[in-house]
Write an enzyme that holds these catalytic residues in place. Structure first.
Site, PDB file in Angstrom:
ATOM      1  N   ASP A   1       0.817  -1.217   0.000  1.00 26.19           N
ATOM      2  CA  ASP A   1       0.000   0.000   0.000  1.00 26.19           C
ATOM      3  C   ASP A   1       0.851   1.268   0.000  1.00 26.19           C
ATOM      4  OD1 ASP A   1      -2.402  -1.416  -0.109  1.00 26.19           O
ATOM      5  OD2 ASP A   1      -2.458  -1.686   2.056  1.00 26.19           O
TER       6      ASP A   1
ATOM      7  N   LYS B   1      -0.005  -8.081  -2.758  1.00 29.60           N
ATOM      8  CA  LYS B   1      -1.386  -7.633  -2.944  1.00 29.60           C
ATOM      9  C   LYS B   1      -1.367  -6.136  -3.219  1.00 29.60           C
ATOM     10  CE  LYS B   1      -4.267  -6.856   0.561  1.00 29.60           C
ATOM     11  NZ  LYS B   1      -4.794  -5.531   0.256  1.00 29.60           N
TER      12      LYS B   1
ATOM     13  N   LYS C   1     -11.718  -5.176  -4.266  1.00 29.62           N
ATOM     14  CA  LYS C   1     -13.011  -5.341  -3.558  1.00 29.62           C
ATOM     15  C   LYS C   1     -14.173  -4.997  -4.485  1.00 29.62           C
ATOM     16  CE  LYS C   1     -11.164  -4.886   1.060  1.00 29.62           C
ATOM     17  NZ  LYS C   1      -9.792  -4.388   0.759  1.00 29.62           N
TER      18      LYS C   1
ATOM     19  N   THR D   1     -20.550  -4.912 -14.863  1.00 30.19           N
ATOM     20  CA  THR D   1     -19.426  -4.038 -14.491  1.00 30.19           C
ATOM     21  C   THR D   1     -18.332  -4.856 -13.816  1.00 30.19           C
ATOM     22  OG1 THR D   1     -21.037  -2.272 -14.230  1.00 30.19           O
ATOM     23  CG2 THR D   1     -18.844  -1.864 -13.337  1.00 30.19           C
TER      24      THR D   1
ATOM     25  N   THR E   1      -0.029  -4.368  12.441  1.00 29.83           N
ATOM     26  CA  THR E   1      -0.547  -3.051  12.849  1.00 29.83           C
ATOM     27  C   THR E   1      -1.999  -3.102  13.336  1.00 29.83           C
ATOM     28  OG1 THR E   1       0.906  -2.146  11.153  1.00 29.83           O
ATOM     29  CG2 THR E   1      -0.684  -0.627  12.122  1.00 29.83           C
TER      30      THR E   1
ATOM     31  N   GLY F   1      -3.611  -8.323  14.783  1.00 28.70           N
ATOM     32  CA  GLY F   1      -3.657  -9.781  14.620  1.00 28.70           C
ATOM     33  C   GLY F   1      -2.265 -10.404  14.664  1.00 28.70           C
TER      34      GLY F   1
ATOM     35  N   ALA G   1       0.247 -13.515  13.300  1.00 28.13           N
ATOM     36  CA  ALA G   1       0.389 -14.373  12.119  1.00 28.13           C
ATOM     37  C   ALA G   1       0.198 -15.852  12.463  1.00 28.13           C
ATOM     38  CB  ALA G   1       1.756 -14.146  11.480  1.00 28.13           C
TER      39      ALA G   1
ATOM     40  N   GLY H   1       0.785  -5.617   5.678  1.00 29.84           N
ATOM     41  CA  GLY H   1       1.169  -4.398   4.989  1.00 29.84           C
ATOM     42  C   GLY H   1       2.117  -3.552   5.809  1.00 29.84           C
TER      43      GLY H   1
HETATM   44  O1  3DU Z   1      -3.195  -3.307   8.012  1.00 25.74           O
HETATM   45  P1  3DU Z   1      -2.116  -3.549   7.005  1.00 25.74           P
HETATM   46  O2  3DU Z   1      -1.225  -2.377   6.754  1.00 25.74           O
HETATM   47  O3  3DU Z   1      -1.335  -4.819   7.308  1.00 25.74           O
HETATM   48  O4  3DU Z   1      -2.830  -3.777   5.579  1.00 25.74           O
HETATM   49  C1  3DU Z   1      -3.846  -4.715   5.371  1.00 25.74           C
HETATM   50  C2  3DU Z   1      -4.254  -4.741   3.921  1.00 25.74           C
HETATM   51  O5  3DU Z   1      -5.310  -5.670   3.729  1.00 25.74           O
HETATM   52  C3  3DU Z   1      -4.765  -3.417   3.379  1.00 25.74           C
HETATM   53  O6  3DU Z   1      -4.450  -3.379   1.990  1.00 25.74           O
HETATM   54  C4  3DU Z   1      -6.252  -3.517   3.559  1.00 25.74           C
HETATM   55  O7  3DU Z   1      -6.952  -2.714   2.646  1.00 25.74           O
HETATM   56  C5  3DU Z   1      -6.498  -4.994   3.292  1.00 25.74           C
HETATM   57  N1  3DU Z   1      -7.656  -5.576   3.979  1.00 25.74           N
HETATM   58  C6  3DU Z   1      -7.801  -5.516   5.325  1.00 25.74           C
HETATM   59  O8  3DU Z   1      -6.944  -4.970   6.020  1.00 25.74           O
HETATM   60  C7  3DU Z   1      -8.921  -6.111   5.917  1.00 25.74           C
HETATM   61  C8  3DU Z   1      -9.853  -6.732   5.196  1.00 25.74           C
HETATM   62  O9  3DU Z   1     -10.871  -7.319   5.787  1.00 25.74           O
HETATM   63  C9  3DU Z   1      -9.675  -6.805   3.834  1.00 25.74           C
HETATM   64  C10 3DU Z   1      -8.566  -6.216   3.255  1.00 25.74           C
END
Ligand code: 3DU
Length: 216
Positions: free
Chosen positions: A14, A36, A64, A71, A175, A178, A180, A194
């Site tokens: 991201d 992703k 999503k 579409t 962050t 959760g 792993a 992320g």
């Molecule tokens: O919180 P992080 O920085 O580890 O990013 C998590 C990624 O997964 C981020 O791209 C977010 O849009 C996606 N995501 C969720 O965090 C939760 C969901 O239920 C679905 C997608």
């Protein structure tokens, strides 16, 4: 081609700077099962970033997708043409909309993952009450897998029971709070991380630490 569970780690890329994204991908692509991408990087760098990241590992487009069937089909086709190996769609739009994604994916030999319960607190407002129905819908539509929360391992375990042999990708590690290893124990096939990787002082070391945890 299907994305295989080896390291079980998927990086959520991201970041919005193309050079930074490619530098992380070059360093970590060989160690993770997929990268992703979501709207932030595609809106800043363009859809072509998918092809650029694909040199290093599989790419999952977390768009999503949540529209009417036609579409959804058009969105999936453009995403697969850009080189994505898989796409994530919402399930709350109903079976026909998810089916359109699955049909497009089959045509291109790609995969579809359906969001069930999301990982953030707001998922309790609407999604949690329908999460198991969304699992059933994903299965009935022939999706390859689902997205379920690492932030609630007890819910993840319940969703795993309902999901049968569908793959589970689990975001919310690091962050968002959760863990792993707990997510894998509860039934996830992959965890998605992320910020805890790309914002770490040493992303390479941070990813290695997650891979080590997942191996145990
Ligand atoms: O919180 P992080 O920085 O580890 O990013 C998590 C990624 O997964 C981020 O791209 C977010 O849009 C996606 N995501 C969720 O965090 C939760 C969901 O239920 C679905 C997608």
């Amino acid at each position: 081609m299907t994305i295989k569970a080896e390291s079980r780690l998927i990086i959520a890329m991201d970041v919005t700077d193309r050079k930074e994204a490619l530098a992380i991908a070059e360093k970590l692509g060989g160690a993770v099962d997929a990268i992703k991408v979501n709207y932030p990087i595609v809106l800043s760098c363009g859809l072509g970033i998918i092809g650029e990241l694909k040199q290093y590992t599989n790419v999952i487009a977390d768009f999503k997708v949540a529209d009417i069937p036609n579409t959804n089909k058009l969105i999936c086709e453009e995403t697969f043409k850009a080189g994505a190996d898989a796409i994530i769609c919402q399930g709350f739009t109903g079976k026909d909309s998810v089916q359109a994604c699955v049909d497009a994916a089959k045509q291109y030999g790609k995969e579809v993952f359906v969001v069930t319960e999301m990982s953030h607190p707001g998922a309790l407002d609407f999604l949690q009450g329908h999460a198991l129905e969304l699992v059933d819908l994903a299965r009935a539509a022939g999706a390859n897998g689902i997205i379920a929360p690492a932030t609630r391992p007890e819910r993840l375990a319940m969703i795993r029971q309902r999901a049968g042999d569908m793959k589970i990708l689990s975001p919310g590690v690091g962050t968002q709070g959760g863990d792993a290893a707990s997510a894998i124990k509860a039934g996830a096939d992959f965890v998605i991380v992320g910020r805890s990787i790309y914002n770490a002082p040493d992303p390479y070391q941070a990813a290695k630490n997650f891979i080590e945890q997942l191996r145990r």
